[in-house]
Design a protein around this motif. Structure first.
Motif, PDB file in Angstrom:
ATOM      1  N   GLN A 170      37.343  43.770 -20.990  1.00 10.54           N
ATOM      2  CA  GLN A 170      38.397  44.662 -21.794  1.00 10.54           C
ATOM      3  C   GLN A 170      38.271  44.146 -23.201  1.00 10.54           C
ATOM      4  O   GLN A 170      38.899  44.702 -24.130  1.00 10.54           O
ATOM      5  N   GLY A 171      36.892  43.714 -23.600  1.00 10.64           N
ATOM      6  CA  GLY A 171      36.687  43.340 -25.054  1.00 10.64           C
ATOM      7  C   GLY A 171      37.281  42.424 -25.605  1.00 10.64           C
ATOM      8  O   GLY A 171      37.569  42.401 -26.912  1.00 10.64           O
ATOM      9  N   GLY A 172      37.993  41.419 -24.705  1.00 10.73           N
ATOM     10  CA  GLY A 172      38.969  40.328 -25.257  1.00 10.73           C
ATOM     11  C   GLY A 172      37.998  38.913 -25.937  1.00 10.73           C
ATOM     12  O   GLY A 172      36.746  39.126 -25.824  1.00 10.73           O
ATOM     13  N   ALA A 173      38.699  38.134 -26.331  1.00 11.13           N
ATOM     14  CA  ALA A 173      38.062  36.743 -26.792  1.00 11.13           C
ATOM     15  C   ALA A 173      38.732  35.798 -25.979  1.00 11.13           C
ATOM     16  O   ALA A 173      39.811  35.781 -25.637  1.00 11.13           O
ATOM     17  N   ALA A 174      37.713  34.681 -25.822  1.00  7.40           N
ATOM     18  CA  ALA A 174      38.384  33.583 -25.022  1.00  7.40           C
ATOM     19  C   ALA A 174      37.846  32.111 -25.600  1.00  7.40           C
ATOM     20  O   ALA A 174      36.935  31.832 -26.242  1.00  7.40           O
ATOM     21  N   ILE A 175      38.818  31.030 -25.488  1.00  9.97           N
ATOM     22  CA  ILE A 175      38.539  29.619 -25.537  1.00  9.97           C
ATOM     23  C   ILE A 175      38.603  29.231 -24.420  1.00  9.97           C
ATOM     24  O   ILE A 175      39.195  29.222 -23.601  1.00  9.97           O
ATOM     25  N   VAL A 176      37.238  28.234 -24.226  1.00  8.19           N
ATOM     26  CA  VAL A 176      37.002  27.801 -22.493  1.00  8.19           C
ATOM     27  C   VAL A 176      36.888  26.477 -22.742  1.00  8.19           C
ATOM     28  O   VAL A 176      35.886  25.987 -23.629  1.00  8.19           O
ATOM     29  N   THR A 177      37.913  25.675 -22.094  1.00  8.66           N
ATOM     30  CA  THR A 177      37.636  24.243 -22.019  1.00  8.66           C
ATOM     31  C   THR A 177      36.777  23.879 -20.851  1.00  8.66           C
ATOM     32  O   THR A 177      36.632  24.402 -20.003  1.00  8.66           O
ATOM     33  N   LEU A 178      35.828  22.874 -21.218  1.00 11.09           N
ATOM     34  CA  LEU A 178      34.837  22.309 -20.113  1.00 11.09           C
ATOM     35  C   LEU A 178      35.058  20.833 -20.004  1.00 11.09           C
ATOM     36  O   LEU A 178      35.428  20.196 -20.697  1.00 11.09           O
ATOM     37  N   GLN A 179      34.592  20.306 -18.758  1.00 12.16           N
ATOM     38  CA  GLN A 179      34.380  18.770 -18.688  1.00 12.16           C
ATOM     39  C   GLN A 179      33.341  18.291 -19.324  1.00 12.16           C
ATOM     40  O   GLN A 179      33.670  17.015 -19.527  1.00 12.16           O
ATOM     41  N   GLN A 180      32.201  18.976 -19.878  1.00  9.19           N
ATOM     42  CA  GLN A 180      31.228  18.281 -20.375  1.00  9.19           C
ATOM     43  C   GLN A 180      30.504  19.172 -21.233  1.00  9.19           C
ATOM     44  O   GLN A 180      30.806  20.511 -21.159  1.00  9.19           O
ATOM     45  N   ALA A 181      29.597  18.745 -22.010  1.00 12.56           N
ATOM     46  CA  ALA A 181      28.710  19.626 -22.976  1.00 12.56           C
ATOM     47  C   ALA A 181      28.206  20.779 -22.322  1.00 12.56           C
ATOM     48  O   ALA A 181      27.588  20.378 -21.133  1.00 12.56           O
ATOM     49  N   PRO A 182      27.907  21.975 -22.795  1.00 12.50           N
ATOM     50  CA  PRO A 182      27.123  23.142 -22.056  1.00 12.50           C
ATOM     51  C   PRO A 182      25.819  22.667 -21.776  1.00 12.50           C
ATOM     52  O   PRO A 182      25.212  22.399 -22.913  1.00 12.50           O
ATOM     53  N   SER A 183      25.147  23.153 -20.787  1.00 12.63           N
ATOM     54  CA  SER A 183      23.835  22.688 -20.748  1.00 12.63           C
ATOM     55  C   SER A 183      22.910  24.090 -20.834  1.00 12.63           C
ATOM     56  O   SER A 183      21.775  23.965 -20.903  1.00 12.63           O
ATOM     57  N   GLY A 184      23.351  25.283 -20.927  1.00 14.48           N
ATOM     58  CA  GLY A 184      22.857  26.308 -20.999  1.00 14.48           C
ATOM     59  C   GLY A 184      22.478  27.286 -19.703  1.00 14.48           C
ATOM     60  O   GLY A 184      22.298  28.392 -19.613  1.00 14.48           O
ATOM     61  N   GLY A 185      22.508  26.461 -18.692  1.00 14.31           N
ATOM     62  CA  GLY A 185      22.244  27.149 -17.374  1.00 14.31           C
ATOM     63  C   GLY A 185      23.343  27.564 -16.449  1.00 14.31           C
ATOM     64  O   GLY A 185      22.943  27.972 -15.094  1.00 14.31           O
ATOM     65  N   GLU A 186      24.385  27.472 -16.805  1.00 15.04           N
ATOM     66  CA  GLU A 186      25.522  27.493 -15.782  1.00 15.04           C
ATOM     67  C   GLU A 186      25.703  28.896 -15.562  1.00 15.04           C
ATOM     68  O   GLU A 186      25.653  29.952 -16.562  1.00 15.04           O
ATOM     69  N   GLU A 187      26.116  28.910 -14.378  1.00 15.53           N
ATOM     70  CA  GLU A 187      26.308  30.594 -13.653  1.00 15.53           C
ATOM     71  C   GLU A 187      27.546  31.172 -14.525  1.00 15.53           C
ATOM     72  O   GLU A 187      27.560  32.460 -14.880  1.00 15.53           O
ATOM     73  N   TRP A 188      28.447  30.563 -14.848  1.00 16.88           N
ATOM     74  CA  TRP A 188      29.638  30.981 -15.524  1.00 16.88           C
ATOM     75  C   TRP A 188      29.498  31.617 -16.961  1.00 16.88           C
ATOM     76  O   TRP A 188      30.140  32.410 -17.392  1.00 16.88           O
ATOM     77  N   ARG A 189      28.340  31.144 -17.448  1.00 18.45           N
ATOM     78  CA  ARG A 189      28.115  31.858 -18.826  1.00 18.45           C
ATOM     79  C   ARG A 189      27.907  33.376 -18.673  1.00 18.45           C
ATOM     80  O   ARG A 189      28.169  34.074 -19.745  1.00 18.45           O
ATOM     81  N   ALA A 190      27.692  33.812 -17.739  1.00 19.48           N
ATOM     82  CA  ALA A 190      27.460  35.379 -17.407  1.00 19.48           C
ATOM     83  C   ALA A 190      28.886  35.932 -17.426  1.00 19.48           C
ATOM     84  O   ALA A 190      28.640  37.143 -17.810  1.00 19.48           O
ATOM     85  N   PHE A 191      29.895  35.269 -17.362  1.00 22.25           N
ATOM     86  CA  PHE A 191      31.238  35.820 -17.309  1.00 22.25           C
ATOM     87  C   PHE A 191      31.870  35.775 -18.741  1.00 22.25           C
ATOM     88  O   PHE A 191      33.054  36.231 -18.873  1.00 22.25           O
ATOM     89  N   LEU A 192      31.308  35.029 -19.957  1.00 24.18           N
ATOM     90  CA  LEU A 192      31.887  34.872 -21.132  1.00 24.18           C
ATOM     91  C   LEU A 192      31.963  36.155 -21.925  1.00 24.18           C
ATOM     92  O   LEU A 192      30.981  36.931 -22.054  1.00 24.18           O
TER      93      LEU A 192
END
Length: 141
Positions: free
Chosen positions: A85-107
């Motif tokens: 939808q072209g929106g923006a998001a603030i995403v809370t995580l349990q720990q620092a992102p490491s770069g290889g997480e699958e969820w990054r494709a959805f950001l």
């Protein structure tokens, strides 16, 4: 520069926070999308999934910032809809992102990732991202 919204959320959570992305997303309306622990592989026609999609579309249409987590079906679906939808998001995580997480494709392209500086060691600490969702939002769905 540490933003007062991050300092306030850190004070409420009791954890020092780190972030990556666009802190300007803290300036406008930030709507939380909290989803209780649903099934791991819901059908797309499940009522709560339809509600999640509708709520996320409304958030994007109103130019509000989605505040949610990542790494669970409900969170990842909301992030995907937000990005579409072209929106923006603030995403809370349990720990620092490491770069290889699958969820990054959805950001969405416009995003702010926030996580506690120290890794979660207890069950209560593992729920920290949910508390941060509430602390970083204005209203909630």
């Amino acid at each position: 520069m540490t933003r007062r919204e991050l300092l306030s959320a850190a004070g409420r959570s009791g954890a020092r926070l780190e972030h990556e992305g666009d802190p300007a997303l803290l300036d406008g309306a930030r709507r939380a999308l909290l989803v209780s622990r649903g099934e791991r592989a819901p059908r797309p026609d499940t009522p709560w999934v339809a509600g999640l999609v509708a709520a996320t579309r409304q958030i994007a249409a109103q130019k509000e910032v989605l505040v949610t987590g990542a790494g669970r079906t409900a969170f990842d679906a909301a992030l995907w809809v937000c990005a579409q939808q072209g929106g923006a998001a603030i995403v809370t995580l349990q720990q620092a992102p490491s770069g290889g997480e699958e969820w990054r494709a959805f950001l969405p392209a416009r995003r702010l990732l926030v996580w506690p500086a120290s890794p979660a060691r207890t069950d209560a600490a593992r729920r920290e991202p949910d508390r941060l969702i509430g602390a970083l939002a204005n209203p909630a769905y």
